[in-house]
Design an enzyme around this catalytic site. Structure first.
Site, PDB file in Angstrom:
ATOM      1  N   GLY A 112       0.845  -1.178   0.000  1.00  0.00           N
ATOM      2  CA  GLY A 112       0.000   0.000   0.000  1.00  0.00           C
ATOM      3  C   GLY A 112       0.880   1.227   0.000  1.00  0.00           C
ATOM      4  CB  ALA A 113       0.776   4.393  -0.712  1.00  0.00           C
ATOM      5  CG  MET A 114       1.838   6.014   5.992  1.00  0.00           C
ATOM      6  SD  MET A 114       0.101   5.983   6.561  1.00  0.00           S
ATOM      7  CE  MET A 114       0.044   7.539   7.469  1.00  0.00           C
ATOM      8  CD  GLU A 115      -2.383   9.018   5.187  1.00  0.00           C
ATOM      9  OE1 GLU A 115      -2.130   7.955   4.575  1.00  0.00           O
ATOM     10  OE2 GLU A 115      -3.276   9.109   6.048  1.00  0.00           O
ATOM     11  CG  ASN A 116       4.592   8.712   6.151  1.00  0.00           C
ATOM     12  OD1 ASN A 116       4.047   8.255   7.128  1.00  0.00           O
ATOM     13  ND2 ASN A 116       5.079   7.958   5.168  1.00  0.00           N
ATOM     14  CG  HIS A 158      -6.006   7.477  -1.374  1.00  0.00           C
ATOM     15  ND1 HIS A 158      -7.288   7.045  -1.110  1.00  0.00           N
ATOM     16  CD2 HIS A 158      -5.358   7.376  -0.187  1.00  0.00           C
ATOM     17  CE1 HIS A 158      -7.397   6.722   0.155  1.00  0.00           C
ATOM     18  NE2 HIS A 158      -6.232   6.911   0.746  1.00  0.00           N
ATOM     19  CD  GLU A 159      -1.573   7.149   0.201  1.00  0.00           C
ATOM     20  OE1 GLU A 159      -1.523   7.796   1.268  1.00  0.00           O
ATOM     21  OE2 GLU A 159      -2.170   6.060   0.096  1.00  0.00           O
ATOM     22  CD  GLU A 189      -7.409   6.352   4.848  1.00  0.00           C
ATOM     23  OE1 GLU A 189      -7.416   6.425   3.615  1.00  0.00           O
ATOM     24  OE2 GLU A 189      -6.370   6.489   5.528  1.00  0.00           O
ATOM     25  CG  HIS A 240      -4.562  10.798   3.011  1.00  0.00           C
ATOM     26  ND1 HIS A 240      -5.684  10.870   3.799  1.00  0.00           N
ATOM     27  CD2 HIS A 240      -4.473   9.517   2.584  1.00  0.00           C
ATOM     28  CE1 HIS A 240      -6.257   9.661   3.812  1.00  0.00           C
ATOM     29  NE2 HIS A 240      -5.551   8.834   3.090  1.00  0.00           N
TER      30      HIS A 240
END
Ligand code: ZN
Length: 882
Positions: free
Chosen positions: A294-298, A329-330, A352, A333
């Site tokens: 997946g991916a993470m919006e840090n 998407h990210e 989300e 965020h």
């Protein structure tokens, strides 16, 4: 974050019926207030600024750290309580004075510092040394091993904090309402590059290591802190004052060019849409080989599984679409999630659903020939299937602890939320909706918010009480079935009477649930839809002329089902081929759900499915192929299987013949995808011509890997694998083994899992578990083993359960939720009692709601299998006269 379902369970050929899937009522309707925000930590001490210096020792899987936290004491305290996990604190001092006692309790994930004398209100400095753990699973600070193109073993360090894992890297107030500034200082090997949320402010080399100090971040929650270090390189571009970078393993950075171009486009668009310029000096995207899926919006440093960011010659159009959609998407965020953060995890959906909705809109805007919004109907339907269970839960759900926070990342949070936002946007109008979003972002920038804050902003923009409508959809479980009954005046004017009740796939609803339903009504096959808010039961409305088509869910934008009276349904069937695609899609979705829930006979659905004519709409055909595929699967082992497979082929073959095997000039990606979907199903349903053509194309591919373009490789290889003998299987296996590109190699292994021969399938299971899968593709093992289940349900079950810890290791956060969902994948593998005992044996009693949801789906699938076999038999025995 993009959750794993997007990638893990999206099996291109055969949808594995395992979609990622909590329920005390949430306190409704209050704007964000720090003191009222839920959470486990006391609010009498608030962190203002952290300085965290760490030195990892990867060989020892440990790190040492020094941390300084400026805190505001709000009321005289004797104790400081904050989160920690697997850490040992030493020399703990407040304002230089040693603490009386320090107690870390990993079972509670808390450290309690008792002071030698009480701290007075005001600002104080907490400082300590500590030791922690470098993780081998993707949470906290973790090590990721990978194999390079040249076959060498290498590693890097990265982080993954959401929801509650920042505490694994540094003791902190690890709840989203505790915003603070962060400065990170990291000492790693001198030949490594390092990335964090903010630019590098200073780098001091002292061979063989170097110490990098990053600039201090703006005020943000701890779950957005990021660090990656390794043999990395980047490409970059400047948009306004924002430096955009894409990082990858050295030598792979040019594969980030597509992502860099996408990011430039998306940043410009979002700066405009939110009317709030991206506030950090830089925004990096980091391709981590493997790690979490997946991916993470840090904030300022988004991390991606490299398969979701890098594009090269062996990538497919679907890879390109996924990369754009995940980036969109990210990056959404960065505003909704990072700049404005939910007050607590019960409003996770604010992050989300919003990012999913915004990301899909952006993907569609910039890639109109992908028909992206129309394809979102697929994810909406999966959410509706989840939400049509008795045991479903509202979008907003009570979250008390870390486990519940992790379990909130499900289909309802992402996809129902996305669909409800789209429905509200259509109802209010896109410009009014955008105005409301802009007010919301401006009012809560660098702070937190609740759903009520969003509704208040939208109400101010629209002049309507948005909260009243929205609450029905976010605080209430399920969605309605709207029943339409038409009556005709002498002049042929039609009046419809509308009734609603909760829609359940199986079982009777005994609640008095009621929704304000924003309907969009279109009479006839053309014309603009009219907005109609359904508020009262038995509400009546004029709706065009009797005999013409009628949609009360025009363009399929609503999150509700519609049942038309027989005469109106007949009028819709007569006009079906000329209806707008969205109206067709809504009818197909509803009729199929009404068949499964025993409101309609299969013939009613099939009369639509066989009336597509020359319409090549991809989503409509995908829906039809999936429904026919569900029946074909149900029929396996039954006497009528071959007759049904022949019928199913006859439904889709005319369109498949029209499209042929090769891309035509000017053909859009959605039509190309339709071709592959139809051919894949024809192959699965035993079409001799398709099998032959696939074999010929494969023969050419064996001699020359460029003979099949990447887009078609999975299609062709999967058909060949299905019917493979031992020699062909070995050959396909050798192709996968010898491939050094991860993207292509994942594809080849996935194709191999479609083999039908039982002995070869056992070999395939061993391959999925073997060391030939490189460490960066560790996350793919679960998908491979699940794909095996399409032809070998029992083998897939035994392989999964015997290796469950290893298969779930790449998903530390989601492991409990995935486990609870296993009955959705294995409903026909073993008896229900055995499934239930296995799941209950692995999960805490606290997860009984999630367990019940999985079991309810398994029971539903068994019931539907019986129903479909019966209905299909009746249909084939007496097909309707045309
Ligand atoms: Zn997200």
């Amino acid at each position: 974050m993009i959750r794993i379902a997007r990638r893990l369970f999206r099996v291109p050929l055969h949808w594995v019926a395992l979609t990622l899937l909590a329920s005390m009522p949430v306190l409704a309707g209050a704007p964000f207030s720090f003191d009222a925000a839920p959470g486990r930590l006391p609010k009498d001490v608030v962190p203002l600024d952290y300085t965290v210096a760490i030195t990892p020792d990867v060989d020892a899987l440990a790190f040492s750290g020094v941390e300084t936290v400026r805190v505001r004491v709000r009321a005289r305290v004797r104790r400081l309580v904050f989160n920690s996990l697997n850490e040992t604190l030493d020399d703990v001092r407040l304002d230089g004075q040693p603490a009386a006692t320090v107690a870390s309790d990993d079972s509670q994930q808390l450290t309690t510092v008792t002071l030698s004398r009480p701290a007075a209100p005001g600002v104080h400095t907490l400082r300590f040394r500590y030791r922690g753990k470098v993780e081998t699973q993707p949470h906290g600070l973790f090590v990721q091993h990978y194999t390079t193109h040249a076959g060498a073993n290498a590693l890097l360090l990265s982080t993954k904090m959401e929801s509650t894992d920042a505490r694994r890297m540094f003791p902190c107030w690890d709840e989203p309402a505790f915003r603070a500034t962060f400065q990170l200082i990291v000492t790693v090997p001198v030949d490594w590059n390092t990335v964090s949320n903010m630019p590098v402010s200073k780098r001091v080399v002292h061979e063989p290591t170097a110490t990098t100090t990053f600039e201090r971040s703006p005020r943000m929650p701890s779950y957005l802190v990021e660090f990656t270090g390794g043999e990395l390189a980047k490409i970059n571009a400047l948009i306004g004052r924002t430096e955009l970078g894409v990082w990858a393993i050295r030598g792979r950075e040019q594969d980030g060019r597509t992502a860099l171009a996408n990011a430039q486009q998306i940043l410009r668009d979002y700066n405009d849409y939110f009317a709030y310029p991206y506030p950090l000096p830089k925004l990096d995207s980091i391709a981590v080989p493997g790690g979490f899926t997946g991916a993470m919006e840090n904030w300022g440093a988004i991390t991606y599984n490299d398969q979701l960011l890098l594009i090269h010659a062996l990538s497919t159009i679907q890879d390109r679409q996924t990369v754009f959609a995940v980036q969109a998407h990210e990056m959404a965020h960065q505003w909704n999630g990072d700049l404005v953060t939910m007050g607590w995890w019960d409003d996770l959906w604010l992050n989300e659903s919003f990012a999913s909705w915004r990301g899909a809109k952006e993907t569609d805007l910039r890639n109109p020939d992908w028909k992206w919004l129309e394809l979102q109907d697929g994810s909406k339907e999966r959410a509706m299937r989840s939400d049509a269970r008795v045991a479903s839960h509202p979008i907003q759900q009570h979250v008390a602890d870390e486990l519940q926070a992790a379990n909130a990342f499900d289909d309802i949070t992402y996809n129902k939320g996305e669909a409800v936002l789209r429905m509200l946007e259509a109802f209010l109008g896109p410009d009014v909706f955008r105005d409301g979003i802009r007010r919301y972002i401006k009012a809560h920038a660098f702070s937190n918010a609740t759903a009520t804050d969003l509704w208040n902003a939208l109400s101010a923009a629209s002049g309507r009480d948005v909260g009243k409508i929205a609450a029905d959809w976010t605080e209430q479980v399920g969605f309605p079935l709207v029943t339409v009954s038409a009556s005709c005046a002498a002049a042929g004017e039609r009046t419809v009477t509308l009734i609603q009740r909760r829609f359940l796939l199986h079982g009777a609803d005994t609640s008095t649930a009621h929704w304000n339903v924003p309907l969009r009504v279109r009479s006839g096959a053309a014309g603009a839809p009219q907005a109609l808010l359904l508020t009262a039961d038995g509400q009546r409305s004029r709706a065009g002329q009797c005999g013409e088509a009628l949609s009360v869910n025009a363009d399929a934008l609503g999150f509700y089902r519609v049942a038309y009276d027989p005469a109106t349904l007949a009028a819709n069937a007569r006009s079906f081929s000329v209806l707008p695609d969205g109206d067709k899609i809504a009818l197909l979705d509803d009729e199929w759900a009404l068949v499964l829930s025993e409101h309609e006979e299969l013939a009613a659905y099939l009369s639509l499915a066989t009336s597509m004519g020359e319409d090549s709409d991809t989503r409509a055909w995908t829906q039809i192929a999936a429904a026919l595929g569900t029946i074909e699967y149900a029929e396996r082992g039954a006497a009528a299987h071959d007759a049904f497979a022949a019928f199913a082929r006859s439904v889709i073959r005319p369109m498949a013949d029209r499209l042929g095997w090769d891309t035509k000039d000017g053909e859009t990606p959605d039509v190309q995808q339709l071709r592959r979907t139809l051919l894949a199903n024809l192959g699965t349903w035993g079409d001799a011509g398709v099998r032959r053509e696939a074999q010929q194309r494969y023969n050419a591919f064996v001699k020359d890997r460029s003979a099949i373009k990447p887009d078609d490789q999975l299609l062709v290889l999967s058909i060949v694998a299905q019917y493979a003998d031992a020699a062909t299987f070995d050959q396909l296996h050798a192709i996968a083994q010898s491939e050094n590109d991860d993207t292509a190699q994942r594809r080849y292994y996935l194709a191999l899992m479609n083999v039908r021969d039982p002995a070869l399938a056992r070999q395939a299971a061993q391959i999925a578990l073997s060391q030939e899968i490189p460490p960066q593709s560790e996350d793919s093992r679960l998908q491979l083993v699940l794909q095996l289940g399409y032809y070998h349900p029992l083998l897939s079950w035994t392989t999964t359960t015997e290796n469950i810890d290893r298969l779930l290791a790449p998903y530390p956060k989601y492991a409990p939720l995935i486990t609870a969902q296993m009955p959705e994948a294995f409903w026909d593998s073993v008896p229900l009692g055995q499934l239930e005992a296995w799941v209950r044996g692995r999960l805490p009693a606290e997860m009984s709601a999630q367990i019940e949801r999985g079991l309810e789906t398994a029971r539903a699938r068994l019931r539907e299998k019986e129903l479909l076999v019966r209905e299909a038999g009746a249909y084939l025995a007496a097909p309707p006269r045309t």
